[in-house]
Design a protein around this motif. Structure first.
Motif, PDB file in Angstrom:
ATOM      1  N   SER A   3       0.952  -1.126  -0.008  1.00  0.00           N
ATOM      2  CA  SER A   3      -0.002  -0.003  -0.002  1.00  0.00           C
ATOM      3  C   SER A   3       0.913   1.171   0.111  1.00  0.00           C
ATOM      4  O   SER A   3       1.462   1.522   0.821  1.00  0.00           O
ATOM      5  CB  SER A   3      -0.892   0.124   1.224  1.00  0.00           C
ATOM      6  N   TRP A   5       0.607   5.391   0.214  1.00  0.00           N
ATOM      7  CA  TRP A   5      -0.523   6.343   0.549  1.00  0.00           C
ATOM      8  C   TRP A   5      -0.320   7.118  -0.405  1.00  0.00           C
ATOM      9  O   TRP A   5       0.408   7.789  -0.793  1.00  0.00           O
ATOM     10  CB  TRP A   5      -0.248   6.633   1.931  1.00  0.00           C
ATOM     11  N   HIS A   6      -1.881   7.638  -0.896  1.00  0.00           N
ATOM     12  CA  HIS A   6      -2.088   8.773  -1.771  1.00  0.00           C
ATOM     13  C   HIS A   6      -1.421   8.582  -3.244  1.00  0.00           C
ATOM     14  O   HIS A   6      -0.628   9.273  -4.034  1.00  0.00           O
ATOM     15  CB  HIS A   6      -1.631  10.138  -1.297  1.00  0.00           C
ATOM     16  N   SER A  26      -7.438   5.677   0.507  1.00  0.00           N
ATOM     17  CA  SER A  26      -6.662   6.655   1.329  1.00  0.00           C
ATOM     18  C   SER A  26      -7.443   7.913   0.467  1.00  0.00           C
ATOM     19  O   SER A  26      -7.608   8.064  -0.847  1.00  0.00           O
ATOM     20  CB  SER A  26      -5.272   6.554   1.021  1.00  0.00           C
ATOM     21  N   THR A  32      -9.346  10.010  -4.208  1.00  0.00           N
ATOM     22  CA  THR A  32      -9.206   8.604  -3.605  1.00  0.00           C
ATOM     23  C   THR A  32      -8.417   7.720  -3.979  1.00  0.00           C
ATOM     24  O   THR A  32      -8.525   7.743  -5.326  1.00  0.00           O
ATOM     25  CB  THR A  32     -10.440   8.311  -3.042  1.00  0.00           C
ATOM     26  N   GLN A  35      -6.328   0.916  -2.115  1.00  0.00           N
ATOM     27  CA  GLN A  35      -5.057   0.497  -1.453  1.00  0.00           C
ATOM     28  C   GLN A  35      -5.090  -1.029  -1.489  1.00  0.00           C
ATOM     29  O   GLN A  35      -6.338  -1.866  -1.350  1.00  0.00           O
ATOM     30  CB  GLN A  35      -5.073   1.031  -0.061  1.00  0.00           C
TER      31      GLN A  35
END
Length: 167
Positions: A3, A5-6, A26, A32, A35
């Motif tokens: 994963s 993030w962003h 996320s 969005t 993930q």
């Protein structure tokens, strides 16, 4: 899976929300990002073992005030093997003391659970903490790692409040 993030879609993880299963994301709308979540599958390849019993819970006794000298001890046994099982030993200890061993004569079918109450009760009359350890001891058990379960039970001293009145 990883994963980031962003970062755009890395995998297809889902989470259980109050409205059901939804994509794990996320960020906030409209930015969005789906993930992924790492996971480990623990077990063995192939089917279920033929002989495997597990203690999954100690149902009684439970923490409370003024426990007595004859508290029932009940465990939950699950048959996680293919073969039905009966006439197998179970035991419990309190604070690492002597084993209380008995035999379950009931038949526990494959994937079924059975709640067993020991004939021998536990003396928990002294206030304090008791460490219970309960196990099943099936001969030929193919997965002994799941045979036992631990639980902490505390006999609490009752708390009283000062009497008062207004007139």
């Amino acid at each position: 899976s990883i994963s980031i993030w962003h970062t755009g879609l890395t995998r297809n993880a889902h989470q259980n929300t109050s409205t059901g299963w939804a994509a794990a994301v996320s960020g906030t709308a409209p930015n969005t990002y789906g993930q992924g979540m790492p996971f480990i599958v623990d077990g063995t390849s192939g089917g279920m073992p033929n002989n495997d019993l597990s203690v999954t819970a100690i149902l009684a006794p439970s923490t409370g005030a003024n426990l007595g000298s004859a508290e029932p001890v009940t465990i939950r046994i699950q048959n996680v093997g293919n073969n039905a099982q009966s006439n197998f030993p179970v035991y419990y200890t309190i604070n690492g003391g002597a084993q209380v061993t008995e035999t379950v004569t009931a038949t526990v079918n494959s994937l079924a659970t059975y709640d067993y109450t020991f004939a021998a009760t536990a003396n928990l009359s002294a206030y304090g903490v008791y460490n219970f350890h309960a196990c099943v001891n099936l001969t030929g058990d193919e997965n002994p790692a799941n045979n036992c379960f631990d639980k902490v039970v505390e006999n609490l001293m009752p708390s009283y409040c000062d009497a008062s009145t207004t007139t």
